[in-house]
Motif scaffolding. Structure first.
Motif, mmCIF file in Angstrom:
data_model
loop_
_atom_site.group_PDB
_atom_site.id
_atom_site.type_symbol
_atom_site.label_atom_id
_atom_site.label_comp_id
_atom_site.label_asym_id
_atom_site.label_seq_id
_atom_site.Cartn_x
_atom_site.Cartn_y
_atom_site.Cartn_z
ATOM 1 N N GLN A 1 -1.825 9.258 -1.097
ATOM 2 C CA GLN A 1 -2.833 9.547 -0.086
ATOM 3 C C GLN A 1 -3.599 8.248 0.116
ATOM 4 O O GLN A 1 -4.155 7.685 -0.834
ATOM 5 N N GLU A 2 -3.578 7.759 1.345
ATOM 6 C CA GLU A 2 -4.197 6.465 1.641
ATOM 7 C C GLU A 2 -5.570 6.679 2.266
ATOM 8 O O GLU A 2 -5.711 7.374 3.277
ATOM 9 N N TRP A 3 -6.579 6.060 1.664
ATOM 10 C CA TRP A 3 -7.952 6.138 2.160
ATOM 11 C C TRP A 3 -8.364 4.789 2.733
ATOM 12 O O TRP A 3 -8.098 3.734 2.140
ATOM 13 N N PHE A 4 -9.030 4.848 3.863
ATOM 14 C CA PHE A 4 -9.560 3.651 4.528
ATOM 15 C C PHE A 4 -11.076 3.821 4.607
ATOM 16 O O PHE A 4 -11.583 4.628 5.380
ATOM 17 N N LEU A 5 -11.776 3.122 3.744
ATOM 18 C CA LEU A 5 -13.234 3.184 3.695
ATOM 19 C C LEU A 5 -13.781 2.024 4.517
ATOM 20 O O LEU A 5 -13.406 0.868 4.277
ATOM 21 N N ARG A 6 -14.654 2.307 5.469
ATOM 22 C CA ARG A 6 -15.134 1.245 6.347
ATOM 23 C C ARG A 6 -16.640 1.317 6.528
ATOM 24 O O ARG A 6 -17.236 2.384 6.541
ATOM 25 N N MET A 7 -17.247 0.123 6.676
ATOM 26 C CA MET A 7 -18.667 0.006 6.937
ATOM 27 C C MET A 7 -18.837 -0.335 8.411
ATOM 28 O O MET A 7 -18.281 -1.328 8.902
ATOM 29 N N LEU A 8 -19.599 0.502 9.119
ATOM 30 C CA LEU A 8 -19.755 0.376 10.561
ATOM 31 C C LEU A 8 -21.204 0.075 10.939
ATOM 32 O O LEU A 8 -22.147 0.558 10.307
ATOM 33 N N THR A 9 -21.366 -0.717 11.988
ATOM 34 C CA THR A 9 -22.682 -0.959 12.558
ATOM 35 C C THR A 9 -23.075 0.245 13.415
ATOM 36 O O THR A 9 -22.229 1.093 13.737
ATOM 37 N N PRO A 10 -24.345 0.347 13.826
ATOM 38 C CA PRO A 10 -24.737 1.449 14.709
ATOM 39 C C PRO A 10 -23.920 1.497 15.999
ATOM 40 O O PRO A 10 -23.745 2.574 16.585
ATOM 41 N N ALA A 11 -23.404 0.336 16.433
ATOM 42 C CA ALA A 11 -22.591 0.301 17.650
ATOM 43 C C ALA A 11 -21.126 0.608 17.379
ATOM 44 O O ALA A 11 -20.300 0.575 18.300
ATOM 45 N N GLY A 12 -20.780 0.900 16.106
ATOM 46 C CA GLY A 12 -19.398 1.238 15.772
ATOM 47 C C GLY A 12 -18.522 0.050 15.465
ATOM 48 O O GLY A 12 -17.301 0.191 15.341
ATOM 49 N N ARG A 13 -19.109 -1.131 15.314
ATOM 50 C CA ARG A 13 -18.342 -2.325 14.970
ATOM 51 C C ARG A 13 -18.032 -2.344 13.475
ATOM 52 O O ARG A 13 -18.827 -1.903 12.642
ATOM 53 N N LEU A 14 -16.870 -2.911 13.129
ATOM 54 C CA LEU A 14 -16.396 -2.920 11.749
ATOM 55 C C LEU A 14 -16.931 -4.150 11.017
ATOM 56 O O LEU A 14 -16.665 -5.287 11.420
ATOM 57 N N ALA A 15 -17.694 -3.925 9.923
ATOM 58 C CA ALA A 15 -18.238 -5.030 9.130
ATOM 59 C C ALA A 15 -17.436 -5.279 7.860
ATOM 60 O O ALA A 15 -17.483 -6.383 7.303
ATOM 61 N N GLY A 16 -16.732 -4.293 7.393
ATOM 62 C CA GLY A 16 -15.925 -4.456 6.191
ATOM 63 C C GLY A 16 -15.144 -3.185 5.919
ATOM 64 O O GLY A 16 -15.468 -2.114 6.443
ATOM 65 N N PHE A 17 -14.100 -3.309 5.108
ATOM 66 C CA PHE A 17 -13.282 -2.131 4.807
ATOM 67 C C PHE A 17 -12.601 -2.285 3.461
ATOM 68 O O PHE A 17 -12.496 -3.399 2.910
ATOM 69 N N LEU A 18 -12.147 -1.168 2.941
ATOM 70 C CA LEU A 18 -11.427 -1.121 1.671
ATOM 71 C C LEU A 18 -10.261 -0.148 1.812
ATOM 72 O O LEU A 18 -10.420 0.923 2.397
ATOM 73 N N ARG A 19 -9.120 -0.532 1.267
ATOM 74 C CA ARG A 19 -7.934 0.334 1.244
ATOM 75 C C ARG A 19 -7.756 0.875 -0.172
ATOM 76 O O ARG A 19 -7.581 0.098 -1.117
ATOM 77 N N LEU A 20 -7.807 2.173 -0.291
ATOM 78 C CA LEU A 20 -7.657 2.834 -1.585
ATOM 79 C C LEU A 20 -6.421 3.723 -1.535
ATOM 80 O O LEU A 20 -6.299 4.584 -0.670
ATOM 81 N N SER A 21 -5.518 3.503 -2.485
ATOM 82 C CA SER A 21 -4.280 4.274 -2.553
ATOM 83 C C SER A 21 -4.329 5.185 -3.776
ATOM 84 O O SER A 21 -4.488 4.719 -4.904
ATOM 85 N N LEU A 22 -4.198 6.487 -3.530
ATOM 86 C CA LEU A 22 -4.174 7.463 -4.610
ATOM 87 C C LEU A 22 -2.744 7.980 -4.758
ATOM 88 O O LEU A 22 -2.255 8.757 -3.926
ATOM 89 N N MET B 1 -5.506 2.795 -6.823
ATOM 90 C CA MET B 1 -5.276 1.376 -6.540
ATOM 91 C C MET B 1 -6.085 0.902 -5.334
ATOM 92 O O MET B 1 -5.952 1.443 -4.235
ATOM 93 N N ILE B 2 -6.938 -0.087 -5.549
ATOM 94 C CA ILE B 2 -7.571 -0.777 -4.428
ATOM 95 C C ILE B 2 -6.589 -1.840 -3.947
ATOM 96 O O ILE B 2 -6.288 -2.796 -4.667
ATOM 97 N N ARG B 3 -6.087 -1.662 -2.738
ATOM 98 C CA ARG B 3 -5.108 -2.611 -2.214
ATOM 99 C C ARG B 3 -5.756 -3.741 -1.407
ATOM 100 O O ARG B 3 -5.155 -4.784 -1.225
#
Length: 562
Positions: free
Chosen positions: A443-464, A488-490
């Motif tokens: 199961q692949e998780w994509f964790l992302r940090m978004l600005t109020p305008a929806g812009r991507l500031a950072g992300f993490l890929r987590l594989s379970l 696994m943090i990829r």
């Protein structure tokens, strides 16, 4: 040119003066005394002018330095002049000023400094009918492509290529503390292993600015080096990926694999003599994903036997097939090049390059399908137009595609199109958002940090990972015992302009705790799912960062007990 002796081991002894030579050669220092007053006046205006564009800089250069000075002070030399005046105490350093002077600001806009180097020519295991052959180049590369030309002039020496690219980045005002090293050229896995190991060692020596007795020592040096390797990328073929190859790549420090799958249709692969099957591509992706690698696939429309309609259907399979779902993607429309076997099919009337309009419509359809957890790096390969016999010659086709999508009200949701890039952020206003999808092994998780305008500031890929049961196509023999059963943090990636290690953020996404927040969220999620260990595939230059977050170095990975 393609035997093992040409690939020899260490091509020359480590010489500490080499890096200084490279910097002098690329910096070309100027005598500033004749221009100091004019430069100080120019830079004062650069610091204070409110409305800014590159045209503003051109105007200020002509205004203060005159035509002769403008010709002499190109933008990279203006960066050098600014840094020299700061070093001499004539100016206080202002990051905004350096940013305004930078050439090619997008070069490091995604948070890291990419350094691409090429391996020496060597026999390729493939026989693809579309691939050009230049005896002085690795297979599929042409001597007058910009990156290939630099490598050729440097005789493919890994130390010289790496040191030269770092010096060039710094010369035009970019931070080169965090390096993503891309080793390109042919099929990496087909090269002799002694050459692979030596090549990586020499690249690290250039980043470290000191010699090492072996690769392991070079990796340890890089943990605190002037130029830290935060990602190591190689390119290879699906049929060369085995459990043993995966372990070897990890031993070298590889964190991302570019895999040329080209098509998801066995008939098309056979017609084009690709030499592997779709199932081999699927297994390669499984093995690499299970081992934590970031997955960067290459896909080629307009191959022999394909149509725009079949290509669009093929592209959709990248996302509907649970064995695939790449993290990054390059679209390389097939180009008809002189000297390839494909030319005979074209002359016989069996092959037709797509028209520009056909290709434009196909790429628009493809971009609209890319999910928000994938980065679309390219939509066309930058082949010099004089090599292309027939078909598209528009080098800025990606820009044309984006303009047409905007005109139609269509949006590309890929990572590259959603990044904050040069926009300022406020860390306290970032919100955590999660996406997830199943693959046939995890199961692949994509964790992302978004600005109020929806812009991507950072992300993490987590594989379970899924258990090794009857529904899992992998077995324990396919996965290293070190990581079995671990979350696994990829990938952890903070985007926006690359900053020097330790520098404070002034509105950039980096160095405001985005990565730390993402890792904490991954830890919480993995623990909630019942995992007892969180593992990360760490490049040598990121080990110190993960140690500060509580991870410990194992054999090939770093681990955190939950």
């Amino acid at each position: 040119m393609t035997n093992d002796s040409y690939l020899g081991e260490k091509s020359d002894p480590f010489d500490p003066a080499r890096l200084a030579q490279w910097r002098r050669a690329h910096a070309d220092p100027l005598d500033l005394t004749a221009h100091e007053d004019a430069l100080l006046a120019l830079l004062a205006e650069v610091q204070t002018v409110r409305t800014w564009s590159q045209r503003t800089l051109d105007r200020l250069i002509r205004q203060h330095l005159g035509p002769a000075g403008a010709a002499r002070f190109t933008r990279d030399r203006l960066v050098q002049a600014y840094q020299a005046l700061v070093d001499a105490g004539k100016l206080d350093f202002e990051r905004e000023t350096l940013t305004r002077l930078q050439r090619k600001p997008t070069r490091t806009i995604s948070g890291v400094a990419p350094v691409a180097v090429l391996t020496k020519p060597y026999a390729c295991p493939g026989a693809c009918i579309f691939c050009p052959t230049d005896e002085w180049m690795p297979k599929s590369y042409l001597r007058d492509e910009p990156g290939a030309q630099r490598a050729y002039l440097e005789q493919f020496d890994p130390f010289s290529q790496t040191a030269g690219r770092i010096a060039a980045l710094e010369t035009i005002g970019h931070a080169a503390d965090k390096i993503e090293l891309l080793i390109l050229g042919g099929t990496w896995s087909a090269y002799p292993r002694h050459y692979q190991e030596t090549f990586v060692l020499r690249c690290l020596e250039a980043m470290n600015e000191q010699p090492a007795v072996n690769l392991a020592e070079a990796q340890r040096h890089n943990e605190s080096a002037p130029h830290r390797n935060v990602g190591l990328v190689i390119e290879t073929r699906p049929d060369w990926i085995t459990p043993q190859e995966v372990l070897w790549l990890r031993r070298l420090g590889v964190t991302k694999v570019q895999l040329g799958i080209q098509s998801l249709d066995d008939r098309i692969l056979a017609l084009n003599k690709r030499g592997h099957t779709v199932e081999q591509s699927r297994r390669a992706v499984r093995l690499l994903r299970a081992a934590g690698f970031k997955l960067h696939l290459h896909w080629m429309p307009n191959l022999l036997g394909a149509t725009p309609e079949s290509d669009l259907a093929d592209f959709q399979r990248l996302w509907s097939d649970p064995a695939l779902r790449p993290d990054e993607l390059k679209i390389y429309p097939c180009s008809l090049l002189e000297g390839t076997e494909l030319m005979a099919h074209w002359r016989a009337g069996h092959y037709r390059p797509y028209t520009r309009d056909e290709l434009l419509e196909l790429l628009i359809g493809c971009k609209a399908l890319v999910p928000p957890d994938c980065r679309l790096n390219r939509v066309i390969r930058d082949i010099p137009s004089d090599h292309i016999v027939a078909g598209n010659r528009t080098v800025n086709l990606r820009q044309v595609v984006q303009q047409e999508m905007a005109r139609r009200g269509l949006i590309c949701h890929c990572i590259r199109c959603q990044e904050v890039r040069g926009h300022a952020i406020e860390a306290q206003h970032l919100t955590l958002d999660t996406l997830n999808h199943p693959t046939d092994i995890s199961q692949e998780w994509f964790l992302r940090m978004l600005t109020p305008a929806g812009r991507l500031a950072g992300f993490l890929r987590l594989s379970l990972p899924r258990p090794f049961d009857a529904a899992n196509p992998l077995t324990p023999a396919d996965v290293s015992a070190e990581i079995q059963g671990a979350a696994m943090i990829r990938e952890v990636h903070v985007v926006g302009p690359a900053l020097v290690v330790g520098a404070d953020s002034r509105g950039e996404a980096q160095h405001v705790g985005v990565g730390r927040r993402l890792v904490a969220a991954a830890q919480e999620l993995a623990q909630a799912q019942g995992f007892k260990q969180l593992t990360v595939i760490a490049a040598a230059g990121t080990r110190d960062y993960y140690r500060r977050l509580g991870f410990e170095l194992g054999d090939l990975y770093m681990h955190l007990r939950l």
